[in-house]
Design a protein around this motif. Structure first.
Motif, PDB file in Angstrom:
ATOM      1  N   TRP A   1      55.853  43.882  49.768  1.00 35.02           N
ATOM      2  CA  TRP A   1      54.862  44.937  49.912  1.00 35.02           C
ATOM      3  C   TRP A   1      55.539  46.308  49.934  1.00 35.02           C
ATOM      4  CZ3 TRP A   1      51.187  42.894  54.386  1.00 35.02           C
ATOM      5  CH2 TRP A   1      50.528  41.744  53.927  1.00 35.02           C
ATOM      6  N   ASN A   2      54.724  47.336  49.902  1.00 36.27           N
ATOM      7  CA  ASN A   2      55.204  48.720  49.892  1.00 36.27           C
ATOM      8  C   ASN A   2      55.447  49.189  51.320  1.00 36.27           C
ATOM      9  OD1 ASN A   2      55.724  51.423  49.469  1.00 36.27           O
ATOM     10  ND2 ASN A   2      53.619  51.933  48.887  1.00 36.27           N
ATOM     11  N   GLU A   3      56.654  49.041  51.787  1.00 38.66           N
ATOM     12  CA  GLU A   3      56.970  49.342  53.182  1.00 38.66           C
ATOM     13  C   GLU A   3      56.724  50.804  53.533  1.00 38.66           C
ATOM     14  OE1 GLU A   3      60.426  48.105  56.428  1.00 38.66           O
ATOM     15  OE2 GLU A   3      60.708  47.739  54.283  1.00 38.66           O
ATOM     16  N   ALA A   4      56.865  51.684  52.548  1.00 41.27           N
ATOM     17  CA  ALA A   4      56.664  53.113  52.803  1.00 41.27           C
ATOM     18  C   ALA A   4      55.204  53.438  53.138  1.00 41.27           C
ATOM     19  CB  ALA A   4      57.099  53.926  51.589  1.00 41.27           C
TER      20      ALA A   4
ATOM     21  N   ILE B   1      32.111  46.422  50.110  1.00 37.98           N
ATOM     22  CA  ILE B   1      33.305  47.246  50.340  1.00 37.98           C
ATOM     23  C   ILE B   1      34.085  47.277  49.025  1.00 37.98           C
ATOM     24  CG2 ILE B   1      35.375  47.587  51.758  1.00 37.98           C
ATOM     25  CD1 ILE B   1      34.072  45.821  53.902  1.00 37.98           C
ATOM     26  N   PRO B   2      33.846  48.246  48.161  1.00 35.88           N
ATOM     27  CA  PRO B   2      34.427  48.239  46.819  1.00 35.88           C
ATOM     28  C   PRO B   2      35.945  48.142  46.781  1.00 35.88           C
ATOM     29  CG  PRO B   2      32.668  49.860  46.947  1.00 35.88           C
ATOM     30  CD  PRO B   2      32.890  49.355  48.337  1.00 35.88           C
ATOM     31  N   ASN B   3      36.626  48.728  47.740  1.00 36.57           N
ATOM     32  CA  ASN B   3      38.094  48.699  47.735  1.00 36.57           C
ATOM     33  C   ASN B   3      38.672  47.354  48.164  1.00 36.57           C
ATOM     34  OD1 ASN B   3      38.597  51.297  46.792  1.00 36.57           O
ATOM     35  ND2 ASN B   3      38.604  52.206  48.844  1.00 36.57           N
ATOM     36  N   ALA B   4      37.863  46.504  48.774  1.00 39.64           N
ATOM     37  CA  ALA B   4      38.344  45.213  49.273  1.00 39.64           C
ATOM     38  C   ALA B   4      38.228  44.151  48.181  1.00 39.64           C
ATOM     39  CB  ALA B   4      37.545  44.793  50.501  1.00 39.64           C
ATOM     40  N   PRO B   5      39.032  43.085  48.272  1.00 43.43           N
ATOM     41  CA  PRO B   5      38.934  41.997  47.291  1.00 43.43           C
ATOM     42  C   PRO B   5      37.547  41.380  47.284  1.00 43.43           C
ATOM     43  CG  PRO B   5      40.973  41.816  48.553  1.00 43.43           C
ATOM     44  CD  PRO B   5      40.153  42.880  49.219  1.00 43.43           C
ATOM     45  N   ASP B   6      37.117  40.932  46.115  1.00 48.33           N
ATOM     46  CA  ASP B   6      35.766  40.392  45.977  1.00 48.33           C
ATOM     47  C   ASP B   6      35.529  39.153  46.828  1.00 48.33           C
ATOM     48  OD1 ASP B   6      34.942  42.349  44.265  1.00 48.33           O
ATOM     49  OD2 ASP B   6      35.125  41.143  42.439  1.00 48.33           O
ATOM     50  N   ASP B   7      36.582  38.370  47.088  1.00 46.60           N
ATOM     51  CA  ASP B   7      36.386  37.130  47.845  1.00 46.60           C
ATOM     52  C   ASP B   7      36.470  37.326  49.349  1.00 46.60           C
ATOM     53  OD1 ASP B   7      39.205  37.576  47.781  1.00 46.60           O
ATOM     54  OD2 ASP B   7      39.577  35.455  48.161  1.00 46.60           O
ATOM     55  N   MET B   8      36.617  38.563  49.794  1.00 48.27           N
ATOM     56  CA  MET B   8      36.704  38.819  51.234  1.00 48.27           C
ATOM     57  C   MET B   8      35.356  38.575  51.900  1.00 48.27           C
ATOM     58  SD  MET B   8      37.234  42.302  53.372  1.00 48.27           S
ATOM     59  CE  MET B   8      35.468  42.530  53.322  1.00 48.27           C
ATOM     60  N   TYR B   9      35.383  37.975  53.092  1.00 47.53           N
ATOM     61  CA  TYR B   9      34.206  37.921  53.957  1.00 47.53           C
ATOM     62  C   TYR B   9      34.623  38.439  55.315  1.00 47.53           C
ATOM     63  CZ  TYR B   9      36.248  33.232  54.701  1.00 47.53           C
ATOM     64  OH  TYR B   9      37.098  32.178  54.924  1.00 47.53           O
ATOM     65  N   ALA B  10      33.655  38.926  56.098  1.00 46.69           N
ATOM     66  CA  ALA B  10      34.025  39.714  57.267  1.00 46.69           C
ATOM     67  C   ALA B  10      33.046  39.540  58.415  1.00 46.69           C
ATOM     68  CB  ALA B  10      34.089  41.196  56.883  1.00 46.69           C
ATOM     69  N   ALA B  11      33.601  39.664  59.626  1.00 49.43           N
ATOM     70  CA  ALA B  11      32.820  39.835  60.844  1.00 49.43           C
ATOM     71  C   ALA B  11      32.862  41.328  61.165  1.00 49.43           C
ATOM     72  CB  ALA B  11      33.426  39.019  61.979  1.00 49.43           C
TER      73      ALA B  11
ATOM     74  N   GLY C   1      41.333  51.090  51.192  1.00 51.30           N
ATOM     75  CA  GLY C   1      42.122  51.876  50.259  1.00 51.30           C
ATOM     76  C   GLY C   1      43.562  51.996  50.716  1.00 51.30           C
ATOM     77  N   LYS C   2      43.757  52.172  52.020  1.00 49.07           N
ATOM     78  CA  LYS C   2      45.110  52.303  52.565  1.00 49.07           C
ATOM     79  C   LYS C   2      45.809  50.943  52.672  1.00 49.07           C
ATOM     80  CE  LYS C   2      44.077  56.639  54.854  1.00 49.07           C
ATOM     81  NZ  LYS C   2      44.874  57.413  53.874  1.00 49.07           N
ATOM     82  N   ILE C   3      45.032  49.899  52.987  1.00 48.50           N
ATOM     83  CA  ILE C   3      45.634  48.551  53.005  1.00 48.50           C
ATOM     84  C   ILE C   3      46.120  48.179  51.610  1.00 48.50           C
ATOM     85  CG2 ILE C   3      45.111  46.096  53.293  1.00 48.50           C
ATOM     86  CD1 ILE C   3      43.169  46.918  55.540  1.00 48.50           C
ATOM     87  N   ASN C   4      45.361  48.527  50.588  1.00 51.45           N
ATOM     88  CA  ASN C   4      45.761  48.209  49.217  1.00 51.45           C
ATOM     89  C   ASN C   4      47.081  48.889  48.855  1.00 51.45           C
ATOM     90  OD1 ASN C   4      43.585  46.542  48.645  1.00 51.45           O
ATOM     91  ND2 ASN C   4      42.321  48.210  47.854  1.00 51.45           N
ATOM     92  N   THR C   5      47.277  50.101  49.337  1.00 53.05           N
ATOM     93  CA  THR C   5      48.540  50.789  49.066  1.00 53.05           C
ATOM     94  C   THR C   5      49.713  50.046  49.680  1.00 53.05           C
ATOM     95  OG1 THR C   5      47.356  52.903  49.024  1.00 53.05           O
ATOM     96  CG2 THR C   5      49.739  53.010  49.277  1.00 53.05           C
ATOM     97  N   LEU C   6      49.465  49.386  50.811  1.00 51.84           N
ATOM     98  CA  LEU C   6      50.515  48.615  51.479  1.00 51.84           C
ATOM     99  C   LEU C   6      50.781  47.293  50.767  1.00 51.84           C
ATOM    100  CD1 LEU C   6      52.377  48.031  53.978  1.00 51.84           C
ATOM    101  CD2 LEU C   6      50.337  47.015  55.042  1.00 51.84           C
ATOM    102  N   ILE C   7      49.743  46.563  50.423  1.00 48.26           N
ATOM    103  CA  ILE C   7      49.943  45.172  49.962  1.00 48.26           C
ATOM    104  C   ILE C   7      50.106  45.040  48.454  1.00 48.26           C
ATOM    105  CG2 ILE C   7      48.624  44.329  51.940  1.00 48.26           C
ATOM    106  CD1 ILE C   7      46.296  43.718  50.073  1.00 48.26           C
ATOM    107  N   ASN C   8      49.819  46.085  47.690  1.00 49.81           N
ATOM    108  CA  ASN C   8      49.905  45.971  46.227  1.00 49.81           C
ATOM    109  C   ASN C   8      51.189  46.595  45.677  1.00 49.81           C
ATOM    110  OD1 ASN C   8      47.416  44.661  46.057  1.00 49.81           O
ATOM    111  ND2 ASN C   8      46.300  46.600  45.937  1.00 49.81           N
TER     112      ASN C   8
END
Length: 358
Positions: free
Chosen positions: A53-56, A298-308, A351-358
């Motif tokens: 992942w992008n540690e920065a 949540i457009p920025n989240a993966p399509d298969d995500m489900y949430a509480a 949006g910020k999580i995606n910057t970390l994990i992608n």
């Protein structure tokens, strides 16, 4: 809300110290999954470097979370902790409320009770509670099934507040014809208590909480039953859901029930299962409105995500395709725009999580 929140912060030390369309099927096999020990705070970790992942991007994410009134944040990758952070006076032994994110606990325990043959969610609620649990006529009350409670389409008037006494449960539409976010789902706790001949707390603790090493308790305030726990207890629950209802070699709730719970449960709100919010659908409804909104929850989240999703931005995100469980607890992220479930914070955060994990 602040009045009762801070009244219960004193319990923190006590509780903290006690020992796509079928997203679940995308999970990795069990032998790749890690489960922390039941009676220990030990929890293995996975480094951002090892994941590539992008540690920065981590520190900007944490700075953002702290600025947004976050108290705790965790990311699990295949069960192992990647990051665990506490802010604004919170710690790993502090407890916090789940708000409506705790609805998924009721959903899951409903599945357990059905697995055990105690209930059938397709049966009418009055089969378990008797007639007169609402103020509707008998023929209208008998239309309401347990599945309607879990799916938020009971037809009961949602404009009258959270009181679930019979006098406040008034007919608005036939069950199954109208989706509306309403606290009447809590009647499923009464159904399970009646069917099991136990208190809700006893059944919940024995069948779910204690089996996966959670701590915490339900607090009844202002006609609401709210769960409080440490962040790691919330993460344990999210991990069990991610693992198709299993904890190590024990099946806590059936995979078949979870598949139903994390897919569209009715034909009105595509983004809602059995008290779970679903991403990646073509439209969605939100609490306190009958409007239909186009696009993904949540457009920025993966399509298969489900949430509480809970009031004041309590979050459990489960993302099978990314092998992630993500937890956020805290005060409302955007005080000028508090919401009951989804908020603009969800999309900003992703949006910020995606910057970390992608």
């Amino acid at each position: 809300m602040k009045k009762w929140i801070y009244c219960f912060l004193a319990i923190s030390s006590f509780l903290g110290c006690s020992s796509n369309d079928n997203p679940i099927d995308q999970n990795p096999t069990d032998d790749q999954l890690y489960f922390p020990p039941i009676n220990s705070n030990t929890w293995e970790t996975k480094s951002i470097t090892d994941l590539g992942w992008n540690e920065a991007a981590l520190q900007p994410l944490l700075d953002y979370l702290e600025a947004k009134n976050t108290k705790s944040f965790m990311i699990l990758y295949n069960g192992k902790i990647v990051t665990e952070n506490y802010f604004n006076g919170h710690s790993n032994t502090s407890t916090w409320y789940w708000a409506s994110a705790g609805k998924t606990l009721t959903s899951t325990v409903s599945g357990i009770a059905q697995d055990e043959g105690l209930i059938n969610i397709n049966n009418k609620v009055s089969d378990y509670l008797g007639t007169g649990w609402t103020s509707e006529t008998l023929d209208k009350e008998n239309l309401i099934t347990c599945k309607n409670l879990l799916s938020m389409n009971s037809g009961i008037d949602d404009s009258l507040g959270d009181d679930v006494s019979p006098a406040n449960l008034i007919y608005k539409a036939d069950a199954g014809t109208r989706w509306a976010y309403h606290n009447v789902y809590v009647k499923m706790q009464n159904v399970i208590a009646a069917a099991s001949n136990q208190t809700w707390n006893s059944y919940f603790n024995t069948k779910l909480r204690d089996k996966i090493g959670m701590t915490g308790l339900w607090i009844d305030l202002d006609n609401l039953s709210v769960y409080w726990s440490t962040t790691k207890s919330m993460a344990r629950f999210g991990l069990m859901i991610y693992a198709k209802g299993k904890w190590e070699n024990s099946q806590i709730v059936s995979e078949s029930f979870l598949n139903e719970a994390t897919n569209t449960s009715q034909n009105i709100n595509q983004a809602y299962g059995y008290l779970w919010w679903l991403n990646g659908k073509s439209s969605y409804h939100l609490p306190q409105t009958q409007l239909q909104f186009s696009g993904s929850l949540i457009p920025n989240a993966p399509d298969d995500m489900y949430a509480a999703l809970g009031k004041n931005d309590q979050k459990i995100y489960v993302v099978p395709s990314k092998k992630l469980v993500i937890i956020r607890m805290g005060d409302v992220a955007n005080p000028d725009n508090p919401t009951f479930a989804l908020s603009g914070f969800d999309n900003e955060l992703w949006g910020k999580i995606n910057t970390l994990i992608n």
